[in-house]
Design an enzyme around this catalytic site. Sequence first.
Site, PDB file in Angstrom:
ATOM      1  N   GLY A   1       0.837  -1.194   0.000  1.00 17.72           N
ATOM      2  CA  GLY A   1       0.000   0.000   0.000  1.00 17.72           C
ATOM      3  C   GLY A   1       0.869   1.240   0.000  1.00 17.72           C
ATOM      4  O   GLY A   1       2.018   1.203   0.455  1.00 17.72           O
TER       5      GLY A   1
ATOM      6  N   GLN B   1       3.046  10.057   1.081  1.00 24.15           N
ATOM      7  CA  GLN B   1       4.340   9.374   1.128  1.00 24.15           C
ATOM      8  C   GLN B   1       5.209   9.704  -0.087  1.00 24.15           C
ATOM      9  O   GLN B   1       6.419   9.490  -0.055  1.00 24.15           O
ATOM     10  CB  GLN B   1       4.151   7.855   1.204  1.00 24.15           C
ATOM     11  CG  GLN B   1       3.528   7.395   2.501  1.00 24.15           C
ATOM     12  CD  GLN B   1       3.424   5.892   2.525  1.00 24.15           C
ATOM     13  OE1 GLN B   1       2.440   5.328   2.072  1.00 24.15           O
ATOM     14  NE2 GLN B   1       4.460   5.221   3.028  1.00 24.15           N
TER      15      GLN B   1
ATOM     16  N   CYS C   1       6.262  -0.042   6.911  1.00 28.96           N
ATOM     17  CA  CYS C   1       5.840   1.105   6.114  1.00 28.96           C
ATOM     18  C   CYS C   1       7.016   1.557   5.257  1.00 28.96           C
ATOM     19  O   CYS C   1       8.144   1.625   5.758  1.00 28.96           O
ATOM     20  CB  CYS C   1       5.402   2.229   7.049  1.00 28.96           C
ATOM     21  SG  CYS C   1       4.906   3.730   6.202  1.00 28.96           S
ATOM     22  N   LEU C   2       6.764   1.866   4.005  1.00 30.77           N
ATOM     23  CA  LEU C   2       7.838   2.297   3.113  1.00 30.77           C
ATOM     24  C   LEU C   2       8.463   3.606   3.586  1.00 30.77           C
ATOM     25  O   LEU C   2       9.596   3.919   3.225  1.00 30.77           O
ATOM     26  CB  LEU C   2       7.324   2.450   1.676  1.00 30.77           C
ATOM     27  CG  LEU C   2       6.824   1.148   1.025  1.00 30.77           C
ATOM     28  CD1 LEU C   2       6.352   1.420  -0.392  1.00 30.77           C
ATOM     29  CD2 LEU C   2       7.894   0.080   1.041  1.00 30.77           C
TER      30      LEU C   2
ATOM     31  N   HIS D   1      -4.040   1.341   7.856  1.00 31.05           N
ATOM     32  CA  HIS D   1      -2.698   1.932   7.832  1.00 31.05           C
ATOM     33  C   HIS D   1      -2.623   3.064   6.798  1.00 31.05           C
ATOM     34  O   HIS D   1      -2.127   4.157   7.094  1.00 31.05           O
ATOM     35  CB  HIS D   1      -1.684   0.817   7.515  1.00 31.05           C
ATOM     36  CG  HIS D   1      -0.265   1.268   7.334  1.00 31.05           C
ATOM     37  ND1 HIS D   1       0.757   0.836   8.131  1.00 31.05           N
ATOM     38  CD2 HIS D   1       0.294   2.101   6.420  1.00 31.05           C
ATOM     39  CE1 HIS D   1       1.905   1.393   7.731  1.00 31.05           C
ATOM     40  NE2 HIS D   1       1.640   2.169   6.694  1.00 31.05           N
ATOM     41  N   GLU D   2      -3.135   2.806   5.595  1.00 29.17           N
ATOM     42  CA  GLU D   2      -3.019   3.801   4.523  1.00 29.17           C
ATOM     43  C   GLU D   2      -3.915   5.011   4.785  1.00 29.17           C
ATOM     44  O   GLU D   2      -3.525   6.148   4.523  1.00 29.17           O
ATOM     45  CB  GLU D   2      -3.345   3.169   3.161  1.00 29.17           C
ATOM     46  CG  GLU D   2      -2.427   2.027   2.749  1.00 29.17           C
ATOM     47  CD  GLU D   2      -0.946   2.355   2.816  1.00 29.17           C
ATOM     48  OE1 GLU D   2      -0.572   3.530   2.632  1.00 29.17           O
ATOM     49  OE2 GLU D   2      -0.160   1.431   3.072  1.00 29.17           O
TER      50      GLU D   2
ATOM     51  N   HIS E   1      -2.356   7.430   7.031  1.00 32.28           N
ATOM     52  CA  HIS E   1      -1.391   8.322   6.390  1.00 32.28           C
ATOM     53  C   HIS E   1      -2.057   9.629   5.943  1.00 32.28           C
ATOM     54  O   HIS E   1      -1.442  10.687   5.963  1.00 32.28           O
ATOM     55  CB  HIS E   1      -0.779   7.657   5.149  1.00 32.28           C
ATOM     56  CG  HIS E   1       0.423   6.805   5.426  1.00 32.28           C
ATOM     57  ND1 HIS E   1       1.573   7.297   5.990  1.00 32.28           N
ATOM     58  CD2 HIS E   1       0.659   5.490   5.187  1.00 32.28           C
ATOM     59  CE1 HIS E   1       2.467   6.316   6.083  1.00 32.28           C
ATOM     60  NE2 HIS E   1       1.930   5.208   5.612  1.00 32.28           N
TER      61      HIS E   1
HETATM   62 NI    NI Z   1       2.805   3.352   5.483  1.00 33.74          NI
END
Ligand code: NI
Length: 157
Positions: A46, A51, A88-89, A130-131, A134
């Site tokens: 995701g 991000q 998480c990226l 999670h997304e 963000h």
């Molecule tokens: Ni993330």
Amino acid sequence: MALRNVRVRGDEILTKTAKEITEMTPRIQELIEDMFETMYESDGVGLAAPQVGIRKRLVVIDCGDDPIVLINPVILETSGEQTGYEGCLSVPGKVGQVTRPNYAKVKALDENMEEIIVEGEGLLARCLCHEIDHLDGKLYVDLVEGDLLDAEAEVEE
Ligand code: NI
């Protein structure tokens, strides 16, 4: 299509509330394609627009079923509970244990700006929560139970 630069923890944009998208434009279409490419390149499941430095309420997800585009997503319903490792990226090389709902139902617009309902259990429910976090400037690291761990250490367990 092009890879976008993924912002990492410490970058202010990750703490800001993202703005609603009111119309589809060629730039947003390109952003969606780039976000998928960037997510797949990093083996992510995701990615949220903040991000990659864009303060818009846009998320892409692919937990192994179908690629999902969510514009202005809203969580309608959650139930149950799951506890597991999350990464998480924007927090490279780290994982941590987070408790999330085991089921989530989300209302959003798709890439055609048509309303969709997405329901997920397990990994997809975790990913949806999670997304969408963000988009409200929240990172999973604030929800971690115990310590943030090195990703490799967790894999070896
Ligand atoms: Ni993330």
